[in-house]
Enzyme design. Structure first.
Site, mmCIF file in Angstrom:
data_model
loop_
_atom_site.group_PDB
_atom_site.id
_atom_site.type_symbol
_atom_site.label_atom_id
_atom_site.label_comp_id
_atom_site.label_asym_id
_atom_site.label_seq_id
_atom_site.Cartn_x
_atom_site.Cartn_y
_atom_site.Cartn_z
ATOM 1 N N TYR A 110 0.838 -1.195 0.000
ATOM 2 C CA TYR A 110 0.000 0.000 0.000
ATOM 3 C C TYR A 110 0.877 1.250 0.000
ATOM 4 O O TYR A 110 1.796 1.385 0.804
ATOM 5 C CB TYR A 110 -0.907 0.035 1.226
ATOM 6 C CG TYR A 110 -2.139 -0.844 1.137
ATOM 7 C CD1 TYR A 110 -2.482 -1.519 -0.031
ATOM 8 C CD2 TYR A 110 -2.976 -0.987 2.236
ATOM 9 C CE1 TYR A 110 -3.598 -2.320 -0.097
ATOM 10 C CE2 TYR A 110 -4.116 -1.783 2.181
ATOM 11 C CZ TYR A 110 -4.416 -2.454 1.002
ATOM 12 O OH TYR A 110 -5.540 -3.245 0.947
ATOM 13 N N HIS A 168 -3.118 -11.921 0.087
ATOM 14 C CA HIS A 168 -3.789 -10.772 -0.528
ATOM 15 C C HIS A 168 -4.526 -11.121 -1.819
ATOM 16 O O HIS A 168 -5.693 -10.753 -1.984
ATOM 17 C CB HIS A 168 -2.744 -9.676 -0.807
ATOM 18 C CG HIS A 168 -3.330 -8.319 -0.960
ATOM 19 N ND1 HIS A 168 -2.570 -7.179 -0.942
ATOM 20 C CD2 HIS A 168 -4.606 -7.891 -1.136
ATOM 21 C CE1 HIS A 168 -3.344 -6.118 -1.090
ATOM 22 N NE2 HIS A 168 -4.578 -6.516 -1.222
ATOM 23 N N LEU A 175 -18.199 1.388 0.441
ATOM 24 C CA LEU A 175 -18.903 2.489 -0.215
ATOM 25 C C LEU A 175 -18.625 2.513 -1.720
ATOM 26 O O LEU A 175 -18.835 3.515 -2.385
ATOM 27 C CB LEU A 175 -18.511 3.823 0.423
ATOM 28 C CG LEU A 175 -18.986 4.007 1.863
ATOM 29 C CD1 LEU A 175 -18.466 5.320 2.444
ATOM 30 C CD2 LEU A 175 -20.508 3.958 1.933
#
Length: 353
Positions: A62, A129, A216
Site C-alpha cells: 500500500y 492478498h 462504499l
C-alpha cells in the site's frame, strides 16, 4: 441498535476482539496520486483510536510501503492495544518473479519487511492478498502455520480467492492441525453483492469473519459522482480516485442508480449517504467489520456516524431490493418451491438456530 467502536466483535472462530469498523490505511501516503499526507494520516489514526477503534488494515505494498511505515510511527506508544492486519503476495519488485505470489519465499520476505516497517515484533493478522493460481495450498497453509508457531504472526486470513479454495484450505488446516483461517476480506457493498452467492455463506459455515473492503464502492455510494462523470473527457489515467473507479468498472449507470436510492433513504433518516451505505454493510449477516477508507478527518468523522444509523424495515427492504442480484444455480433452485418440495414435501421443519 446504536453501536460504538468499542463495542467489540469476535473475529471469526478466534477469540480476538475487534472494532465493528476497521480503519483502512491504504490512504496513508500519497504515492498513488490520492491519499493523506503524514499529518492528515496521523489525525485519521488518532481520531479512530480515541473513539475506541482497535482494528487497522494495511498491506505490504500500500502506497509503496508508506502505509506500513506511517503506522509503525503512529503505533509506537499503543501497539499492544491494537490489532494490526497486513497482507502479502502483491508484486514488490517488477521483474522479480519471486517478489510476489503466495509461495513461502515471498510470504516470509514480505512478513520480515512488514515487521520492520511496522516497528513491531509480531503481526496480529496476516492475509494472503491475491490468489496466484500456482502455489499449492499445502505450501501456503504450512508456511502460515510456521509463522504462527514462530510468534511473528498471531492469526491468518485470506482475500480475493474463490470460495471453493478457501473452504478446501480450511478443511486441510483443520485435519492437519495447522492454524485455521479466521478472516475473509472481500469486496462487498450495495453495488457489489456477488459474495452473497458463495463467499459469505462459506465464511459463516467455516468460521471466517467477513471484513469487507470498499463498502462504499470507491465513494460511489456517497453520491460524490454524477452521470456526467461517465462521459467526462478528463483523462482516464489522471491518477484520481474517479479514474481508478472507472478503470475498475466501479462507476456505472447501475451504480449511480443505486447511489440515488441510498441518497433517498439517507434524506429520510437525516443521515449522509456514506453513513447509510456503511451501515447497510455493517449489519449484514456474517460481516464482522467493514473497512473505512477515509482520506480526511472530516470523511472519517462522517463514516463513524454509520454506527448510529437505525434503519426501519422499509428502508432496509428498499436498499436490499435495489441492490439485489440473482444468486444463480444451484442457489435459486434450492430456494424455490420446487427445490423445497423434493426434499421435504409439505413438512414443516425449523432451520437450525
Amino acid at each position: 441498535m446504536s453501536l460504538t467502536l468499542d463495542t467489540y466483535r469476535l473475529l471469526g472462530r478466534s477469540g480476538l476482539r475487534v472494532s465493528p469498523l476497521a480503519l483502512g490505511a491504504a490512504t496513508f501516503g500519497t504515492e498513488w496520486g490520492w491519499g493523506a499526507e503524514r499529518d492528515d494520516a496521523r489525525k485519521l489514526f488518532d481520531l479512530y483510536v480515541e473513539r475506541g477503534g482497535n482494528f487497522i488494515d494495511t498491506a505490504s505494498t500500500y502506497t509503496n510501503g508508506s502505509s506500513e511505515r506511517l503506522l509503525g510511527e503512529f503505533t509506537r506508544d499503543n501497539r499492544e492495544s491494537l490489532v494490526l492486519a497486513t497482507k502479502f503476495s502483491t508484486l514488490s519488485r517488477p521483474g522479480d518473479p519471486n517478489s510476489g505470489g503466495n509461495h513461502r519465499k515471498t510470504m516470509f520476505a514480505s512478513v520480515e519487511t512488514s515487521l520492520r516497517r511496522l516497528n513491531t515484533d509480531y503481526i496480529d493478522l496476516l492475509y494472503l492478498h491475491v490468489w496466484d493460481f500456482t502455489t499449492p495450498v499445502e505450501e501456503i497453509l504450512r508456511a502460515m502455520d510456521d509463522l504462527v508457531r514462530q510468534g511473528k504472526v498471531l492469526y491468518v486470513g485470506i482475500c480475493n480467492v474463490p470460495a471453493w479454495q478457501v473452504s478446501r484450505m480450511q478443511a486441510i488446516a483443520d485435519l492437519r492441525g495447522w492454524s485455521p483461517l479466521v478472516a475473509l476480506q472481500i469486496e462487498y457493498n450495495l453495488i457489489e453483492r456477488s459474495a452473497e452467492r458463495d463467499l459469505i455463506p462459506m465464511a459463516r459455515e467455516t468460521g471466517l469473519g467477513v471484513v469487507p473492503f470498499s463498502p462504499l464502492a470507491g465513494g460511489v455510494l456517497t453520491g460524490k459522482y454524477s452521470r456526467d462523470d461517465l462521459t467526462a473527457t478528463k483523462a482516464a489515467d489522471d491518477g484520481t480516485r474517479r479514474a481508478f473507479n472507472i478503470a475498475n468498472g466501479g462507476l456505472t449507470e447501475r451504480g449511480l442508480a443505486l447511489a440515488d436510492v441510498v441518497k433517498e433513504v439517507a434524506g429520510e433518516l437525516g443521515r449522509t449517504p456514506g453513513q447509510v451505505g456503511l451501515a447497510w454493510a455493517l449489519r449484514q449477516p456474517g460481516v464482522t467489520a467493514p473497512i473505512i477508507g477515509a482520506r480526511t478527518p472530516e470523511q472519517l468523522q462522517d463514516n463513524l456516524g454509520a454506527l448510529d444509523v437505525e434503519f426501519g424495515a422499509s428502508h432496509l427492504a428498499r436498499l436490499d431490493e435495489a441492490g439485489a442480484i440473482a444468486l444463480g444455480f444451484p442457489h435459486d433452485f434450492l430456494a424455490s418451491a420446487r427445490g423445497r418440495m423434493v426434499t421435504s414435501g409439505d413438512l414443516k421443519i425449523e432451520p437450525r438456530r
